[in-house]
Design an enzyme around this catalytic site. Structure first.
Site, short mmCIF file in Angstrom:
data_model
loop_
_atom_site.label_atom_id
_atom_site.label_comp_id
_atom_site.label_asym_id
_atom_site.label_seq_id
_atom_site.Cartn_x
_atom_site.Cartn_y
_atom_site.Cartn_z
N VAL A 64 0.82 -1.22 0.00
CA VAL A 64 0.00 0.00 0.00
C VAL A 64 0.85 1.27 0.00
CG1 VAL A 64 -1.67 1.34 1.32
CG2 VAL A 64 -1.98 -1.12 1.08
N GLY B 187 4.20 1.74 -0.64
CA GLY B 187 5.08 1.87 -1.80
C GLY B 187 4.33 2.21 -3.07
N ASN C 170 10.42 2.04 8.49
CA ASN C 170 10.57 2.41 9.90
C ASN C 170 11.81 1.74 10.49
OD1 ASN C 170 8.77 4.30 10.91
ND2 ASN C 170 7.12 2.83 11.12
N SER D 29 5.68 9.62 7.27
CA SER D 29 4.49 9.57 8.10
C SER D 29 3.29 10.10 7.32
CB SER D 29 4.66 10.40 9.38
OG SER D 29 3.48 10.36 10.16
N LYS E 32 12.03 10.25 12.96
CA LYS E 32 10.77 9.51 12.80
C LYS E 32 10.45 8.72 14.07
CE LYS E 32 7.11 7.83 10.84
NZ LYS E 32 6.93 6.44 10.99
N HIS F 275 9.09 11.21 16.42
CA HIS F 275 7.72 11.50 15.95
C HIS F 275 6.75 10.46 16.50
CE1 HIS F 275 4.44 10.47 13.16
NE2 HIS F 275 4.41 11.73 12.79
N ASN F 276 7.12 9.18 16.39
CA ASN F 276 6.22 8.12 16.84
C ASN F 276 6.05 8.15 18.36
OD1 ASN F 276 6.28 7.48 14.16
ND2 ASN F 276 6.76 5.33 14.44
N GLU G 54 3.68 10.85 19.15
CA GLU G 54 2.36 10.32 18.78
C GLU G 54 1.77 9.47 19.90
OE1 GLU G 54 1.14 6.82 15.73
OE2 GLU G 54 2.21 8.51 14.82
N LYS H 237 3.96 -1.26 17.88
CA LYS H 237 4.89 -1.91 16.95
C LYS H 237 6.34 -1.82 17.38
CE LYS H 237 2.06 -1.59 12.78
NZ LYS H 237 1.97 -1.08 11.38
N ARG I 178 23.32 7.70 48.87
CA ARG I 178 24.28 6.95 48.05
C ARG I 178 25.70 7.08 48.63
NH1 ARG I 178 25.42 8.28 43.17
NH2 ARG I 178 25.56 6.17 42.28
N HIS J 201 29.62 7.04 47.24
CA HIS J 201 29.53 7.42 45.82
C HIS J 201 29.87 8.89 45.58
CE1 HIS J 201 28.01 3.58 44.49
NE2 HIS J 201 27.07 3.60 45.42
#
Length: 462
Positions: free
Chosen positions: A11, A13, A99, A125, A180, A183-184, A187, A258, A437, A443
């Site tokens: 879809v 491409g 991606n 996107s 990107k 961006h995600n 989102e 994803k 600490r 530390h």
């Protein structure tokens, strides 16, 4: 000879290839999946050429070849590059529009450079519709190669309300795919913020789906104008074909993912970037899959809802969205320093102004903030967003309180509030942590009254 080539004709491409053709450039398409090529062949003419072999595809392109690879990220991209390499000439340009993880793009950039091939990692996107009618494009890598392909990319990209193309050179190596990824992540943040506002509206305000749809529709006409606000109004309005109820009431409340949000968190941890809103948004998706769902639903007396609930939510939503954007840009500035990238932040904001999922009116103001100060250390140091914080933080605080009293979880709204209460706060309590600490592990610590590193020989009272 065709001016541009696309490998991968599913879809995205196919629609990108048609987009290129529709803007006056000739294009060849190829896929290892023959039915995808057959589907493209339905549009064949002198400006659109379907090809069925690697050799036919590469030989159909004018030199230097300009090839967009639009396939699943990961191993398939490496396999495609290995197939292409023997067929390409030095100076040819390959664009990975999937991606991909930015680490993979860094590696591929270096590998292709050894062979004299220019490599661009480009975030895309906008989904299926954007691919055909104008996506947001985020290209990073070889700058001279970008200049070579920029006329085509600018033609196919979405345009801002003032007519500027939503594409511009991001920076070197894997920076385009990094942007990107961010961006995600933004989102994720905005979607979770909206879901919490929806939850307060329905649970505390007892608004119906149609009423909430109108609220979001009205918000989309003003300062809150954003694609995600727009589609929320439409999702709330949609009826179910099977039951004639609203479909939203029949969608299982589990949110899928994803992995790009996870990638952003992983690098945020590596960099020490405080992207609390985006982190909570990712974790909220995990929570939606882990929730046992065996408690009764909250029951709130509708008379207890504040009369100005909608106005308060609008202000809280606007400010929390600004925090999600701001945290994304904060991670970008930290990544630029860590990876020695010179990123163009106003260009990034412009690239997102139209065509992409996180497009909104607010990005116009973010672009101007970075135009005014390209080294802006934090979005809320810009005068416009400092004013936004001051004018809206009391509403955000009140909404979080209302939700807490009603038993409505607000992980991202609360995180946005806590971020703003913390990021400029001179009296955070981490001095006690550093004292602990040093007590149990020697530390050391820094002092606030003199330079240097110190350790105390702590003692226990007898």
């Amino acid at each position: 000879m065709q001016q541009f080539g696309v490998i991968g004709l599913s879809v995205m491409g196919k629609n990108l290839a048609l987009n290129v053709k529709n803007h006056g450039y000739s294009v060849s398409g190829f896929s290892i999946d023959k039915p995808e090529v057959d589907a493209l062949a339905k549009y064949e003419d002198k400006d659109l050429k379907p090809t069925y072999t690697w050799e036919e595809f590469v030989n159909s392109l004018e030199k230097p070849r300009k090839i967009l690879v639009q396939i699943m990220a990961g191993k398939p991209v490496d396999e495609t590059l290995q197939k292409l390499l023997p067929l390409l000439d030095k100076g040819d340009i390959v664009i990975d529009g999937g991606n991909s993880n930015f680490y993979d793009t860094n590696r591929r950039y270096e590998e292709m450079e050894k062979h004299g091939i220019h490599f661009i990692g480009m975030g895309v996107s906008g989904g299926e519709e954007g691919a055909l009618n104008g996506p947001a494009l985020m290209p990073g890598g070889d700058e001279k190669a970008y200049e070579e392909v920029s006329p085509i990319l600018e033609a196919m990209a979405a345009k801002t309300p003032t007519g500027q193309p939503c594409v511009g050179y991001i920076g070197p190596a894997g920076s385009g795919h990094y942007v990107k990824m961010v961006h995600n992540g933004i989102e994720y943040g905005i979607m979770q913020i909206i879901s919490e506002v929806y939850d307060v509206l329905r649970t505390v305000g007892h608004y119906s789906n149609d009423e909430m749809s109108e609220i979001f529709k009205n918000w989309d006409k003003g300062a809150l104008q954003a694609y995600l606000i727009e589609i929320t109004a439409k999702v709330l309005k949609q009826k179910d074909n099977l039951t004639d109820d609203h479909i939203i009431d029949h969608i299982l409340n589990e949110a899928s993912y994803k992995g790009t949000g996870n990638w952003m968190l992983e690098d945020a941890i590596r960099l020490g970037a405080p992207i609390t809103v985006i982190a909570e948004a990712v974790l909220a998706r995990f929570m939606s899959k882990a929730t046992l769902r065996d408690d009764p639903e909250p029951k709130i007396d509708p008379e207890k809802a504040p009369k100005d609930l909608v106005d308060q939510l609008a202000k809280a939503l606007y400010l929390a969205m600004a925090v999600s954007y701001g945290q994304g840009f904060e991670q970008l500035t930290m990544a630029a320093k860590a990876y020695n990238w010179r990123l163009h932040y106003s260009t990034i904001a412009q690239n997102w102004e139209a065509g992409c999922i996180i497009r909104s009116q607010m990005l116009h103001d973010i672009k101007f903030a970075y135009n005014a100060d390209k080294d802006l250390p934090n979005l809320f140091k810009a005068p416009f967003f400092d004013k936004v914080k001051k004018e809206n933080i009391s509403a955000l605080r009140e909404v979080v309180k209302i939700a807490a009293d009603a038993g409505v979880p607000t992980p991202t709204l609360s995180a946005a509030l806590n971020y703003l209460e913390s990021i400029f706060n001179p009296r955070l309590p981490q001095n006690i942590i550093q004292g602990q600490r040093d007590y149990f592990g020697a530390h050391t610590y820094q002092r606030n009254d003199r330079p240097g590193t110190f350790h105390t020989e702590w003692y226990e009272e007898k």
